[in-house]
Scaffold this active site. Sequence first.
Site, PDB file in Angstrom:
ATOM      1  N   ALA A   1      28.165  34.639  92.636  1.00 62.64           N
ATOM      2  CA  ALA A   1      28.311  35.075  91.267  1.00 62.64           C
ATOM      3  C   ALA A   1      27.946  33.882  90.527  1.00 62.64           C
ATOM      4  O   ALA A   1      28.520  32.817  90.760  1.00 62.64           O
ATOM      5  CB  ALA A   1      29.761  35.804  90.872  1.00 62.64           C
ATOM      6  N   SER A   2      27.683  34.103  89.249  1.00 59.62           N
ATOM      7  CA  SER A   2      27.159  33.147  88.318  1.00 59.62           C
ATOM      8  C   SER A   2      27.522  33.551  86.812  1.00 59.62           C
ATOM      9  O   SER A   2      26.897  34.374  86.436  1.00 59.62           O
ATOM     10  CB  SER A   2      26.021  32.344  88.221  1.00 59.62           C
ATOM     11  OG  SER A   2      25.792  31.207  87.506  1.00 59.62           O
ATOM     12  N   ALA A   3      28.599  32.936  86.132  1.00 59.40           N
ATOM     13  CA  ALA A   3      28.927  33.496  84.828  1.00 59.40           C
ATOM     14  C   ALA A   3      28.904  32.112  83.997  1.00 59.40           C
ATOM     15  O   ALA A   3      28.398  30.859  84.527  1.00 59.40           O
ATOM     16  CB  ALA A   3      30.222  34.079  84.592  1.00 59.40           C
ATOM     17  N   SER A   4      29.232  32.326  82.643  1.00 59.29           N
ATOM     18  CA  SER A   4      29.198  31.420  81.647  1.00 59.29           C
ATOM     19  C   SER A   4      30.084  30.054  81.995  1.00 59.29           C
ATOM     20  O   SER A   4      29.800  28.800  81.695  1.00 59.29           O
ATOM     21  CB  SER A   4      29.564  31.849  80.263  1.00 59.29           C
ATOM     22  OG  SER A   4      30.701  32.257  80.225  1.00 59.29           O
ATOM     23  N   ILE A   5      31.227  30.086  82.523  1.00 63.45           N
ATOM     24  CA  ILE A   5      32.116  29.215  82.820  1.00 63.45           C
ATOM     25  C   ILE A   5      31.982  28.409  84.425  1.00 63.45           C
ATOM     26  O   ILE A   5      32.147  27.338  84.460  1.00 63.45           O
ATOM     27  CB  ILE A   5      33.720  29.493  82.608  1.00 63.45           C
ATOM     28  CG1 ILE A   5      33.806  29.584  81.159  1.00 63.45           C
ATOM     29  CG2 ILE A   5      34.762  28.779  83.286  1.00 63.45           C
ATOM     30  CD1 ILE A   5      35.172  30.113  80.363  1.00 63.45           C
ATOM     31  N   ALA A   6      31.731  29.550  85.386  1.00 63.38           N
ATOM     32  CA  ALA A   6      31.869  28.774  86.751  1.00 63.38           C
ATOM     33  C   ALA A   6      31.023  29.765  87.594  1.00 63.38           C
ATOM     34  O   ALA A   6      30.413  30.725  87.277  1.00 63.38           O
ATOM     35  CB  ALA A   6      33.185  29.389  87.312  1.00 63.38           C
ATOM     36  N   GLN A   7      30.618  29.038  88.746  1.00 62.65           N
ATOM     37  CA  GLN A   7      29.800  29.648  89.661  1.00 62.65           C
ATOM     38  C   GLN A   7      30.654  29.759  90.964  1.00 62.65           C
ATOM     39  O   GLN A   7      31.440  28.929  91.273  1.00 62.65           O
ATOM     40  CB  GLN A   7      28.563  28.816  90.106  1.00 62.65           C
ATOM     41  CG  GLN A   7      27.680  29.326  90.972  1.00 62.65           C
ATOM     42  CD  GLN A   7      26.249  28.533  90.578  1.00 62.65           C
ATOM     43  OE1 GLN A   7      25.604  28.837  89.640  1.00 62.65           O
ATOM     44  NE2 GLN A   7      25.659  28.030  91.835  1.00 62.65           N
TER      45      GLN A   7
ATOM     46  N   LYS B   1      35.294  28.585  93.444  1.00 64.04           N
ATOM     47  CA  LYS B   1      34.953  28.730  92.241  1.00 64.04           C
ATOM     48  C   LYS B   1      34.731  27.488  91.581  1.00 64.04           C
ATOM     49  O   LYS B   1      35.878  26.718  91.657  1.00 64.04           O
ATOM     50  CB  LYS B   1      36.008  29.678  91.371  1.00 64.04           C
ATOM     51  CG  LYS B   1      35.578  30.118  90.092  1.00 64.04           C
ATOM     52  CD  LYS B   1      36.706  31.148  89.454  1.00 64.04           C
ATOM     53  CE  LYS B   1      36.313  31.433  87.833  1.00 64.04           C
ATOM     54  NZ  LYS B   1      37.410  32.530  87.514  1.00 64.04           N
TER      55      LYS B   1
ATOM     56  N   ASP C   1      40.944  41.886  82.824  1.00 64.86           N
ATOM     57  CA  ASP C   1      39.598  42.083  83.261  1.00 64.86           C
ATOM     58  C   ASP C   1      39.101  42.866  84.509  1.00 64.86           C
ATOM     59  O   ASP C   1      38.376  42.490  85.179  1.00 64.86           O
ATOM     60  CB  ASP C   1      38.772  40.888  83.039  1.00 64.86           C
ATOM     61  CG  ASP C   1      37.312  41.060  82.779  1.00 64.86           C
ATOM     62  OD1 ASP C   1      36.709  41.928  82.088  1.00 64.86           O
ATOM     63  OD2 ASP C   1      36.415  39.864  83.177  1.00 64.86           O
TER      64      ASP C   1
END
Length: 432
Positions: free
Chosen positions: A115-121, A136, A273
Amino acid sequence: MRKKQLFAGLRSVARIGETAVVAAKAGIKYATDKPSNAKLMRETFEELGSTYIKLGQFIASTPSLFPREYVEEFQKCLDQTPTLPFAYIEQVLQQEFPGQNLADIFQSIDQKPLASASIAQVHAAVLKTGEDVVIKVQKPNVETILYTDLGVVHFATKMLERVMPKVKFASLSDIVDEIRTRMVREVDFIEEAQNLEDFVNYLQLTQNVSATAPKVYHQFSTRRVLTMQRLYGVPLTDIDVVKQYSKDPSQVLISAMNTWFGSLMMCKSFHADLHAGNLMLLEDGRIGFIDFGIVGQLNPDVWAACIRFMDALQNTHYQDMASNMLQMGMTDRDIDTNVLAQDLERLFSGVLLADPQQLLSTNPADLNDIMLDIVAVGERHGIRFPRDFALLFKQMLYFDRFMRVLAPYTDIYADNRLKMLHDIEPHSKLIH
């Protein structure tokens, strides 16, 4: 150290320039295309990246502070970013574990991210000792961008308050300060690890064997890297696969909800979340809770008032609804509960008279409208709900979606297996 500070300063200057360019483009777009203010703001935030995306998500989850059109528009706010090359991931791991050979820690690391989001991969890996884990890894310059962006936003809100002292939300700069506090916590993986540990401790103290959360490998975790046990399971939104592991999908959902409701009463924070990507059914039948980066905090008395409010709503006891609304929110006014009850009756009588049992079974969009309407009534009486009330309601929307998949013909809220208020004394929160 001085060289590091210089680079951080240069990155801040570059970020301010980048922000100015995006803002100028937004101005041109407004002049030529005439989009709605909310839509233009949401698109601009998405272009500006991680900090502004998080700000947009804050707006979406805080209807007590922002106009309805902005709350609804920012619910479209994305949190997806391009993946980073594996070379960067290796570089961060080397920096965080200096003097150690990565081959002595990890037997292997998958180069393709999970997964890849705005803060971490996030990457899957295997420890040298053989355990399957996920790593993470924080993305580059996240903290510098965060502080720079919030500094710009804070300055802008201060100027706005000075130019428009009668602006409806006169405490905007205070709101930015609150956002800063919450977002700084989200980029501190040591705090996320503690959130995980608190939840695991809660499961142990309550002898809950129906749920689990990943073990944290503290020796391989830092502020920028979090190494956790990898859980294997299926999302609760895939009914065909869920049936392979459970004869009663509705029990899976009830177990998940009971676990989460218990955490509201007994943990110092709750998972805020818990969407389909963060809740899974494991092969052994347990429910796995993952990704504790976003948490909320709730006074058990407020949650008890929420339950009483919903019960009164189902039974059309508007006076009780008004009394419990006061306990859910905050106000510095003397509230006439009779007038508040009359406003609530006008709001809900049409929905409830049609079919009282359909209130918590309606579609998520309608439920979101109901929340916004409740907040609007509260605002007219000077009641301000805490932000975590919105996080709470957002989670109820997630559960509503799970219900439609796992128990479409069951009234879960009327099921005696569901325990929204636990009998166990909170003990000033069991987790310290």
